[in-house]
Design an enzyme around this catalytic site. Structure first.
Site, PDB file in Angstrom:
ATOM      1  N   CYS A   1       0.832  -1.211   0.000  1.00 28.81           N
ATOM      2  CA  CYS A   1       0.000   0.000   0.000  1.00 28.81           C
ATOM      3  C   CYS A   1       0.873   1.271   0.000  1.00 28.81           C
ATOM      4  CB  CYS A   1      -0.991  -0.051   1.157  1.00 28.81           C
ATOM      5  SG  CYS A   1      -2.408   1.002   0.846  1.00 28.81           S
TER       6      CYS A   1
ATOM      7  N   HIS B   1      -3.333  -4.916   1.860  1.00 20.67           N
ATOM      8  CA  HIS B   1      -2.676  -5.162   3.157  1.00 20.67           C
ATOM      9  C   HIS B   1      -2.705  -6.647   3.539  1.00 20.67           C
ATOM     10  CE1 HIS B   1      -2.205  -1.024   4.853  1.00 20.67           C
ATOM     11  NE2 HIS B   1      -3.142  -0.748   3.959  1.00 20.67           N
TER      12      HIS B   1
ATOM     13  N   GLU C   1      -0.951  -8.122   5.584  1.00 18.16           N
ATOM     14  CA  GLU C   1      -0.641  -8.278   7.021  1.00 18.16           C
ATOM     15  C   GLU C   1      -1.882  -8.112   7.894  1.00 18.16           C
ATOM     16  OE1 GLU C   1      -0.217  -5.710   5.247  1.00 18.16           O
ATOM     17  OE2 GLU C   1      -0.547  -3.898   6.419  1.00 18.16           O
TER      18      GLU C   1
HETATM   19  N1  GLN Z   1      -3.468   6.487   0.863  1.00 19.44           N
HETATM   20  C1  GLN Z   1      -2.232   6.201   1.519  1.00 19.44           C
HETATM   21  C2  GLN Z   1      -1.079   6.969   0.877  1.00 19.44           C
HETATM   22  O1  GLN Z   1      -1.261   7.698  -0.016  1.00 19.44           O
HETATM   23  C3  GLN Z   1      -1.930   4.738   1.519  1.00 19.44           C
HETATM   24  C4  GLN Z   1      -2.942   4.007   2.370  1.00 19.44           C
HETATM   25  C5  GLN Z   1      -2.446   2.745   2.990  1.00 19.44           C
HETATM   26  O2  GLN Z   1      -1.257   2.472   3.062  1.00 19.44           O
HETATM   27  N2  GLN Z   1      -3.368   1.985   3.495  1.00 19.44           N
HETATM   28  O3  GLN Z   1       0.015   6.824   1.305  1.00 19.44           O
END
Ligand code: GLN
Length: 192
Positions: A77, A170, A172
């Site tokens: 992410c 995610h 995890e």
């Molecule tokens: N929207 C977040 C970003 O721009 C990422 C979100 C996440 O890691 N769950 O960093």
């Protein structure tokens, strides 16, 4: 084998716990010298602007860039955003290690979080339950980047480029250890 988890902000504890379930030595990483004895690194989800800001303050940007060039690194992410070469925002500090373009917050406000089952190349055929939280998507990949998973609409959410792995969701936050196992195999060099 020792795998570090960048522990500046975000869901790092969950990654450490998953690695320990696989009997892998895992360590939280906050300082440049802690990279020295690592065989691999996970950059967790969280907020990529905050991770970038803290990494800059802690003097981690250059050491992390060097590490990701040479050693297995997996971004989930926000970590995927941090690893990417192109996020369309000049001012935000990123490692720029992986030849992908990424669109931050690609799902907008309406469905900023959702869960779905994915088929992921390289894993056993059972679907992977993927949790997306204000997630990015990959909008372009260079040659040499393998697409591992797409949403039903075709958007790319998991990629691998040799020793680099990136997932928009995610893993995890689930009980499924298969992606962590896959990353460990990349670190051990037992995966082609
Ligand atoms: N929207 C977040 C970003 O721009 C990422 C979100 C996440 O890691 N769950 O960093």
């Amino acid at each position: 084998m020792k795998i570090g988890v960048l522990a500046l902000q975000g869901a790092f504890i969950e990654h450490v716990k998953m690695l320990r379930q696989l009997d892998v030595t895992a360590a939280e990483l906050r300082l440049p010298h802690q990279l020295e004895d690592l065989d691999g690194l996970i950059i967790p989800g969280g907020e990529s602007t905050t991770i970038g800001k803290l990494a800059t303050e802690y003097g981690l940007m250059t050491p992390l860039r060097k590490f990701a060039r040479a050693k297995p690194t997996w971004g989930t992410c926000a970590g995927m955003i941090f690893l990417a070469k192109d996020i369309g925002i000049e001012e935000q500090p990123i490692l720029g290690a992986m030849d992908i373009a990424v669109d931050r917050n690609a799902f907008g406000r309406q469905i900023d979080s959702f869960e779905t089952d994915l088929k992921i190349a390289g894993l056993s055929p059972e679907p992977f339950h993927a949790v997306f939280i204000r997630a990015p998507v990959v909008t372009a990949v260079a040659q040499g980047v393998d697409v591992l998973a797409r949403l039903d609409d075709g958007r790319i959410v998991a990629v691998r480029q040799g020793h680099l792995l990136a997932t928009a969701f995610h893993p995890e936050l689930t009980k499924d250890l298969r992606l962590h196992s896959l990353f460990c195999a990349i670190v051990q060099g037992t995966l082609a």
